[in-house]
Design an enzyme around this catalytic site. Structure first.
Site, mmCIF file in Angstrom:
data_model
loop_
_atom_site.group_PDB
_atom_site.id
_atom_site.type_symbol
_atom_site.label_atom_id
_atom_site.label_comp_id
_atom_site.label_asym_id
_atom_site.label_seq_id
_atom_site.Cartn_x
_atom_site.Cartn_y
_atom_site.Cartn_z
ATOM 1 N N GLY A 73 0.790 -1.225 0.000
ATOM 2 C CA GLY A 73 0.000 0.000 0.000
ATOM 3 C C GLY A 73 0.821 1.272 0.000
ATOM 4 O O GLY A 73 0.289 2.354 -0.201
ATOM 5 N N CYS A 100 -26.580 -9.951 -17.739
ATOM 6 C CA CYS A 100 -25.915 -9.719 -19.021
ATOM 7 C C CYS A 100 -26.828 -10.204 -20.142
ATOM 8 O O CYS A 100 -27.303 -11.338 -20.119
ATOM 9 C CB CYS A 100 -24.579 -10.450 -19.057
ATOM 10 S SG CYS A 100 -23.781 -10.377 -20.668
ATOM 11 N N CYS A 102 -24.688 -13.259 -22.045
ATOM 12 C CA CYS A 102 -24.408 -14.566 -21.428
ATOM 13 C C CYS A 102 -25.315 -14.870 -20.245
ATOM 14 O O CYS A 102 -25.289 -15.973 -19.713
ATOM 15 C CB CYS A 102 -22.949 -14.650 -20.987
ATOM 16 S SG CYS A 102 -22.580 -13.676 -19.502
ATOM 17 N N CYS A 148 -21.750 -7.846 -19.690
ATOM 18 C CA CYS A 148 -20.526 -7.977 -18.906
ATOM 19 C C CYS A 148 -19.473 -6.983 -19.398
ATOM 20 O O CYS A 148 -19.238 -6.860 -20.597
ATOM 21 C CB CYS A 148 -19.923 -9.376 -19.068
ATOM 22 S SG CYS A 148 -20.934 -10.690 -18.378
HETATM 23 ZN ZN LIG Z 1 -21.913 -11.615 -20.170
#
Ligand SMILES: [Zn+2]
Ligand SMILES: Nc1ncnc2c1ncn2[C@@H]1O[C@H](COP(=O)(O)OP(=O)(O)O)[C@@H](O)[C@H]1O
Ligand SMILES: [Mg+2]
Ligand SMILES: [Zn+2]
Lengths: 277, 277
Positions: B30, B240, B243, B265
């Protein structure tokens, strides 16, 4: 009886000098400036005690070193010499000017609160009034937003600002309101000592009276100790239990406020008191 | 033409120097390690920080994947792939599982990364405190002192003003209870993938000349108040359109011809893979 208590704050020999100084400084001072080397002794061997629950007033003309004292206490500037002990820091045995950066932040956030003459120095003008208070609570370690909001409401009420305006930014507020937000912010973590530097200077007289009245109420409500700085003896008279008179970086007189008003010793104090009448 | 250049473009000395900074970054999760950012035949602001990391780490056994906004096919991703391939000859892939080094802007892949994989993030603005403090010298000190109150204040102000924390990308997180880090510029949806991960995350900011890292199994916590939980983007009720996934980060697409709004997506290679199954 007051003197037997442990002071909330003890300052000893605070000196703030601009310039290197020279062996002649002590004997060549004209006001606060050395005629030989040009060094300015903005605060010159200042010592004082603030006792629990009292208002200690500091009065003096412009340039007498009042803000230098306050800013040294709040770490805005680094003193040349001196020590300052807070009852609630290092068991009152370690000077705050020897604190680490983290300790200084702790002191500023939880042991002392500062209100500046110019609200720009004490407030984030673009953030909401609530956030200004929350900033202090966050700095003290809280991560509970609900508690911050509750505390902000409580404090804004105490300084007589409508809680319906808590999400507004102070830049949209009047001067008197800005000073009241500054006061509420300074009180956020219940500090033991409140530093007020010319908080009513520049405000209209009626607004001044309201802010002073508020300070009186806050003192009564929270029992907090206050170091109150003003060039105006009328302001000091209204609130201070004891008063210190500064001139050219030095303390020239101190005592109970009534006593100083009735029987001023130093010629400068006499002139101040006289002009009040 | 590329024959004139060293393997992976940068000279060995430069690569070693960058790897030294990477080691330091891994040792202090970090923490932003300064590095001597090199000139590349690519404009700064086009991922030069990420490319320098990739070039310093890559070897003949590696397989590279590059994504930009979740897509392997964007112009920027394709150009970076071409460049690295030209000066190293390593194979490229779009499959997360096959890659050993993945360079990315904006997204962490949906397929969980595994031990041995490195995700290189191109970072435009590495400093999480920059929004509250413009000066580098000051932010450095704030990190050193863990003075993070201003960033919490930013979150609180957002709560007061809008009733919720409105930061959606570059959402700050606390690494190993020590440094606040900007996971720039991933959506906060991806923040949880940083915590206790199997892979190594490296962040490179070319213009700002900073490298930082999250090694495997590091504690990474998105900042949130005790009483206001951290919430990532919710795509509840959406899926989505290609898909059918309901657990991925979805891009909202507006078809101006039909006036229709649909989702797909953002990780295009993941989406393709789901569809081919
Ligand atoms: Zn997708
Ligand atoms: N940076 C500086 N350099 C030289 N002199 C300064 C500096 N800052 C303040 N002073 C001087 O210090 C003295 C005390 O100032 P200050 O504490 O602000 O007075 P007050 O608040 O009582 O009006 C003044 O004479 C002022 O001119
Ligand atoms: Mg002053
Ligand atoms: Zn002198």
């Amino acid at each position: 009886m007051m003197l037997q208590e442990t002071p909330v704050l003890s300052v000893r020999g605070l000196t703030v000098r601009y310039g290197d100084g020279c062996p002649q400084c002590a004997s060549h001072l004209e006001k606060n400036r050395c005629t030989s080397c040009g060094a300015v002794w903005a605060a010159n061997d200042v010592s004082l005690d603030v006792y629990p629950g009292e208002v200690l007033g500091i009065v003096g003309e412009s340039g007498s070193g009042k803000s230098t004292l306050m800013q040294s206490l709040y770490f805005d500037l680094e003193p040349t010499a001196g020590t300052a002990y807070l009852q609630n820091y290092g068991a009152g045995k370690k000077s705050i000017w020897e604190a680490s950066a983290a300790e200084k932040r702790h002191i500023k956030n939880t042991i002392m609160g500062m209100v500046y003459q110019n609200p720009i120095r004490g407030l984030r003008m673009d953030y909401s009034a609530a956030s200004n208070i929350a900033e202090k609570i966050i700095a003290a370690g809280s991560r509970n937003a609900g508690q911050m909001t509750e505390r902000a409401k409580e404090l804004l009420e105490a300084v007589e600002i409508l809680t319906s305006r808590m999400s507004e930014a102070p830049k949209n507020f009047s001067g008197g309101m800005q000073q009241r937000v500054q006061i509420s912010k300074a009180l956020a973590n219940n500090p033991a000592l409140l530093l007020l530097d010319e908080v009513t200077t520049g405000l209209d007289l009626s607004v001044q009276a309201k802010v002073l009245d508020l300070i009186r109420k806050i003192k009564a409500k929270y029992g907090i100790s206050i170091l109150l700085v003003s060039h105006d003896l009328a302001v000091i008279r209204m609130l201070a239990d004891r008063t210190i008179v500064m001139l050219d970086g030095k303390i020239i007189e101190s005592g109970l406020t009534d006593q100083i008003l009735e029987d001023p010793q130093h010629a400068y104090t006499q002139q101040l008191v006289h002009s009040l009448l | 033409m590329m024959d004139k250049y060293n393997y992976a473009f940068l000279d060995e000395g430069s690569k070693r120097e960058i790897r030294r900074s990477v080691l330091k970054a891994v040792a202090i999760p970090g923490y932003q390690v300064p590095f001597g950012s090199r000139e590349l035949p690519i404009g700064r602001g086009w991922g030069t920080g990420g490319i320098q990391l990739t070039l310093s780490l890559i070897g003949p056994e590696d397989t590279l994947k590059v994504i930009d906004q979740g897509s392997d096919e964007s112009v920027n991703a394709v150009n970076i792939k071409k460049f690295v391939k030209m000066c190293t000859g390593v194979p490229c892939t779009t499959r997360t599982q096959e890659a050993t080094i993945i360079q990315t802007r904006h997204r962490i892949p949906e397929v969980p990364m595994t031990n041995g994989q490195i995700l290189v993030l191109q970072v435009p603005l590495p400093e999480p405190l920059r929004i509250v403090e413009p000066q580098e010298a000051v932010t450095k000190k704030m990190h050193a002192e863990s003075d993070y109150a201003p960033i919490w204040l930013q979150l609180y102000e957002s709560l007061i003003k809008y009733g919720k924390v409105t930061i959606s990308a570059e959402y700050p997180c606390l690494v190993e209870d020590r440094y606040i880090m900007n996971p720039s510029p991933i959506p906060k949806f991806d923040n949880s993938k940083l915590h206790d991960a199997e892979c190594l995350y490296l962040f490179g900011a070319g213009r700002e000349k900073k490298i930082y890292a999250i090694p495997p199994h590091t504690k990474v916590v998105s900042l949130a108040f005790d009483d206001v939980p951290f919430e990532k983007e919710s795509f509840r009720g959406k899926k989505c359109r290609l898909c059918g996934s309901t657990d991925t980060y979805l891009d909202e697409i507006f078809d101006s011809a039909t006036g229709e709004r649909y989702y797909q997506c953002s990780d295009t290679s993941y989406c393709k893979e789901v569809r081919s199954k």
